[in-house]
Design an enzyme around this catalytic site. Sequence first.
Site, mmCIF file in Angstrom:
data_model
loop_
_atom_site.group_PDB
_atom_site.id
_atom_site.type_symbol
_atom_site.label_atom_id
_atom_site.label_comp_id
_atom_site.label_asym_id
_atom_site.label_seq_id
_atom_site.Cartn_x
_atom_site.Cartn_y
_atom_site.Cartn_z
ATOM 1 N N THR A 1 20.102 -3.760 -47.953
ATOM 2 C CA THR A 1 19.579 -5.079 -48.329
ATOM 3 C C THR A 1 19.174 -5.102 -49.794
ATOM 4 O OG1 THR A 1 17.682 -6.541 -47.975
ATOM 5 C CG2 THR A 1 17.352 -4.244 -47.401
ATOM 6 N N ASP A 2 19.164 -6.296 -50.367
ATOM 7 C CA ASP A 2 18.688 -6.432 -51.754
ATOM 8 C C ASP A 2 17.180 -6.163 -51.866
ATOM 9 O OD1 ASP A 2 17.797 -8.740 -50.467
ATOM 10 O OD2 ASP A 2 18.637 -10.134 -51.940
ATOM 11 N N GLU A 3 16.470 -6.169 -50.731
ATOM 12 C CA GLU A 3 15.009 -6.017 -50.789
ATOM 13 C C GLU A 3 14.570 -4.643 -51.276
ATOM 14 O OE1 GLU A 3 12.714 -7.392 -47.540
ATOM 15 O OE2 GLU A 3 14.058 -9.060 -47.150
ATOM 16 N N TYR B 1 9.273 -2.624 -44.093
ATOM 17 C CA TYR B 1 10.707 -2.839 -43.833
ATOM 18 C C TYR B 1 11.545 -2.363 -45.012
ATOM 19 C CZ TYR B 1 15.211 -5.204 -43.876
ATOM 20 O OH TYR B 1 16.549 -5.463 -43.988
ATOM 21 N N LYS C 1 14.235 0.823 -45.443
ATOM 22 C CA LYS C 1 15.655 0.622 -45.787
ATOM 23 C C LYS C 1 15.983 1.423 -47.050
ATOM 24 C CE LYS C 1 18.379 -1.632 -44.132
ATOM 25 N NZ LYS C 1 19.330 -1.375 -43.000
HETATM 26 P P1 NAD Z 1 18.731 -7.978 -36.151
HETATM 27 O O1 NAD Z 1 17.284 -7.646 -36.054
HETATM 28 O O2 NAD Z 1 19.189 -9.340 -35.775
HETATM 29 O O3 NAD Z 1 19.586 -6.952 -35.266
HETATM 30 C C1 NAD Z 1 19.306 -5.578 -35.236
HETATM 31 C C2 NAD Z 1 20.061 -4.971 -34.041
HETATM 32 O O4 NAD Z 1 19.833 -3.545 -34.045
HETATM 33 C C3 NAD Z 1 19.583 -5.490 -32.675
HETATM 34 O O5 NAD Z 1 20.684 -5.778 -31.847
HETATM 35 C C4 NAD Z 1 18.772 -4.323 -32.118
HETATM 36 O O6 NAD Z 1 18.771 -4.273 -30.685
HETATM 37 C C5 NAD Z 1 19.479 -3.138 -32.729
HETATM 38 N N1 NAD Z 1 18.615 -1.946 -32.840
HETATM 39 C C6 NAD Z 1 17.344 -1.891 -33.344
HETATM 40 N N2 NAD Z 1 16.872 -0.629 -33.254
HETATM 41 C C7 NAD Z 1 17.869 0.128 -32.707
HETATM 42 C C8 NAD Z 1 17.993 1.498 -32.385
HETATM 43 N N3 NAD Z 1 16.981 2.363 -32.605
HETATM 44 N N4 NAD Z 1 19.164 1.929 -31.859
HETATM 45 C C9 NAD Z 1 20.183 1.072 -31.625
HETATM 46 N N5 NAD Z 1 20.118 -0.247 -31.898
HETATM 47 C C10 NAD Z 1 18.975 -0.711 -32.451
HETATM 48 O O7 NAD Z 1 19.136 -7.606 -37.650
HETATM 49 P P2 NAD Z 1 20.179 -8.318 -38.639
HETATM 50 O O8 NAD Z 1 19.501 -9.418 -39.340
HETATM 51 O O9 NAD Z 1 21.446 -8.542 -37.906
HETATM 52 O O10 NAD Z 1 20.383 -7.136 -39.699
HETATM 53 C C11 NAD Z 1 21.417 -6.172 -39.535
HETATM 54 C C12 NAD Z 1 21.427 -5.232 -40.712
HETATM 55 O O11 NAD Z 1 21.627 -5.967 -41.915
HETATM 56 C C13 NAD Z 1 20.111 -4.467 -40.913
HETATM 57 O O12 NAD Z 1 20.426 -3.158 -41.323
HETATM 58 C C14 NAD Z 1 19.413 -5.229 -42.042
HETATM 59 O O13 NAD Z 1 18.568 -4.378 -42.766
HETATM 60 C C15 NAD Z 1 20.603 -5.678 -42.863
HETATM 61 N N6 NAD Z 1 20.430 -6.899 -43.658
HETATM 62 C C16 NAD Z 1 20.009 -8.064 -43.072
HETATM 63 C C17 NAD Z 1 19.918 -9.224 -43.837
HETATM 64 C C18 NAD Z 1 19.497 -10.540 -43.232
HETATM 65 O O14 NAD Z 1 19.364 -11.533 -43.954
HETATM 66 N N7 NAD Z 1 19.285 -10.637 -41.930
HETATM 67 C C19 NAD Z 1 20.234 -9.189 -45.200
HETATM 68 C C20 NAD Z 1 20.647 -7.977 -45.766
HETATM 69 C C21 NAD Z 1 20.755 -6.845 -44.982
HETATM 70 O O1 TDX Z 2 8.216 -19.289 -41.015
HETATM 71 C C1 TDX Z 2 8.521 -18.797 -42.111
HETATM 72 N N1 TDX Z 2 8.171 -19.452 -43.260
HETATM 73 C C2 TDX Z 2 8.466 -18.992 -44.505
HETATM 74 O O2 TDX Z 2 8.123 -19.636 -45.513
HETATM 75 C C3 TDX Z 2 9.246 -17.547 -42.223
HETATM 76 C C4 TDX Z 2 9.657 -16.784 -40.985
HETATM 77 C C5 TDX Z 2 9.561 -17.096 -43.487
HETATM 78 N N2 TDX Z 2 9.172 -17.773 -44.605
HETATM 79 C C6 TDX Z 2 9.586 -17.296 -45.939
HETATM 80 C C7 TDX Z 2 9.388 -15.834 -46.236
HETATM 81 C C8 TDX Z 2 10.543 -15.552 -47.178
HETATM 82 O O3 TDX Z 2 10.188 -15.947 -48.512
HETATM 83 O O4 TDX Z 2 11.001 -17.512 -45.988
HETATM 84 C C9 TDX Z 2 11.666 -16.457 -46.716
HETATM 85 C C10 TDX Z 2 12.669 -15.779 -45.794
HETATM 86 O O5 TDX Z 2 11.936 -15.080 -44.781
HETATM 87 P P1 TDX Z 2 12.652 -14.143 -43.677
HETATM 88 O O6 TDX Z 2 13.637 -14.934 -42.916
HETATM 89 O O7 TDX Z 2 11.576 -13.437 -42.944
HETATM 90 O O8 TDX Z 2 13.511 -13.172 -44.595
HETATM 91 P P2 TDX Z 2 13.124 -12.101 -45.756
HETATM 92 O O9 TDX Z 2 11.747 -11.597 -45.604
HETATM 93 O O10 TDX Z 2 13.542 -12.707 -47.057
HETATM 94 O O11 TDX Z 2 14.134 -10.911 -45.336
HETATM 95 C C11 TDX Z 2 15.484 -11.208 -44.903
HETATM 96 O O12 TDX Z 2 16.424 -11.005 -45.908
HETATM 97 C C12 TDX Z 2 16.698 -9.671 -46.277
HETATM 98 C C13 TDX Z 2 15.862 -10.420 -43.652
HETATM 99 O O13 TDX Z 2 14.913 -10.657 -42.621
HETATM 100 C C14 TDX Z 2 15.979 -8.963 -43.969
HETATM 101 O O14 TDX Z 2 16.434 -8.246 -42.821
HETATM 102 C C15 TDX Z 2 16.967 -8.779 -45.083
HETATM 103 O O15 TDX Z 2 17.010 -7.446 -45.499
#
Ligand code: NAD
Ligand code: TDX
Length: 336
Positions: free
Chosen positions: A125-127, A152, A156
Site C-alpha cells: 500500500t502507499d500508506e 496497519y 505492511k
Molecule cells: P480485505 O480486508 O477486504 O480482505 C482481506 C482478506 O484476507 C479477507 O478475505 C480475510 O479473510 C483474509 N485474511 C485475513 N487474515 C488472514 C490470514 N491470517 N490468513 C488467510 N487469510 C486472511 O482487504 P482488501 O482491502 O481486499 O486488501 C487486500 C490487500 O490489498 C491487503 O494486503 C491490503 O493491505 C492491500 N491494499 C488495500 C488497499 C485498499 O484500498 N483496500 C489499497 C492498497 C493496498
Molecule cells: O466513516 C469514515 N469517515 C471518514 O472520513 C471512514 C471509515 C473513513 N473516513 C476517512 C479516513 C480516511 O481519510 O476516509 C479516508 C479513507 O478511509 P478508509 O476507507 O479507512 O481508508 P484508509 O485509511 O485511507 O486506508 C485504505 O487505503 C489504503 C485501506 O483501508 C487500506 O487497506 C489501504 O492500504
Amino acid sequence: MSTLLVTGGAGFIGSNFVRHALANTDHDVVVLDKLTYAGNLASLGGLPPERFRFVRGDIADAELVADLTAALDPATDAIVHFAAESHNDNSLAAPRPFVDTNIVGTFTLIEAARRRDLRFHHISTDEVYGDLELDDPARFTERTAYRPSSPYSSTKAASDLLVAAWVRSYGLRATISGCSNNYGPHQHVEKFIPRQITNLLRGDRPKLYGTGRNVRDWIHVDDHNSAVLAILERGRIGETYLIGANGERSNLDIVETLLELLGRPRDGYDLVGDRPGHDLRYAIDATKLRTETGWTPRYTDLREGLARTVDWYRDHEDWWAPQKAPTEARYSEIGR
Ligand code: NAD
Ligand code: TDX
C-alpha cells in the site's frame, strides 16, 4: 504461469482479482483465505469449478502453506499475496492480529516460496510512506522513504521489508506493488466509500472524520488488479511498482458527490471525531509502472465509477446487510 495461489481471495481486492484473472488469463486459481470478518465466500460465487478451488486456512499456518505450495510448479505458477488485516481503525483498537497476519503471515509465505523457488507477488500500500502536506507538489514514488503512521501501515511496511530482504539474501523471485485507495464492488462496509453509500441507502447520514479535508488517491479495484497482472507478466524481479490513477479527492468531495448521486442535499453529512494519527494526504506517481509495463487505467472518470459502485450496493443489499449492524456497533464504540 498456469496456477495462481491467491491469498486473501475472499476479501475485497482479492475476490475481484480472482474474477479478473479467470476472465482475462488462462490461469487456474487456488484461494487460501482464513475467512475473518472481512472474508466473504459470497464474493466468490459462480466461479468455474474446473479452474477454481477454495481452501480455508491461515497464511501463518506453515504446514498448510507447505502443502499448498508443494502442489505448485516453480516453472509456471505463482503466489499472489493479498491476505492482510487491512483496516486502520481496527488496527488502532486492536493491533495484534495485524502483527500476526501482516508480518508473521507474510514471513510464513516467503519462507515457503523460497524453499520451492516460487514466483511471489506481494500486495502492499502507499500508506507505508506516511502522508504528504495538502499543498506538497510531490507525490509518492518507489524512492520515497518509509514513514508509516498506524499499526496497519507499519505492519505492511514490515512485510515489504521482509520481502525485499528475501529477494536480496535468498534470491526470492518477488515483486512488490504499492497501491492507493481502492473502490468498487465487494468492499467491506467498514471502509469509507461503502460506509457512506450504505448509510445513504438506509436513510442515514455520511460520517466524515475531522473536517473532511484529508485527501486520498482513488483507483478502481479492476485497475489495481490489471496492474498486478501486468507486474506478474512484465515486472522485473526485485522491483517495487506503485499503482495509482491520478484520483486525488478530499473526503468531503467524495461525500458531496455521493450525496448528489443519491439525490440528497450537499450538506447532508455529519462531522465526527478524527482518527488518531490520521494521515493527511496520499498521492501516487505511477510513472515507473506505466513506462515499464505499458499499464494504463480504464476507469479514469471517478464520478462515473462512483455512480456504478452506488448501483452495485443498491443491487446487492443481501451481500452487505449482514455486515452493517456489527460494523456500525464497532464505530459507535469509538465514537465515530
Ligand atoms: P480485505 O480486508 O477486504 O480482505 C482481506 C482478506 O484476507 C479477507 O478475505 C480475510 O479473510 C483474509 N485474511 C485475513 N487474515 C488472514 C490470514 N491470517 N490468513 C488467510 N487469510 C486472511 O482487504 P482488501 O482491502 O481486499 O486488501 C487486500 C490487500 O490489498 C491487503 O494486503 C491490503 O493491505 C492491500 N491494499 C488495500 C488497499 C485498499 O484500498 N483496500 C489499497 C492498497 C493496498
Ligand atoms: O466513516 C469514515 N469517515 C471518514 O472520513 C471512514 C471509515 C473513513 N473516513 C476517512 C479516513 C480516511 O481519510 O476516509 C479516508 C479513507 O478511509 P478508509 O476507507 O479507512 O481508508 P484508509 O485509511 O485511507 O486506508 C485504505 O487505503 C489504503 C485501506 O483501508 C487500506 O487497506 C489501504 O492500504
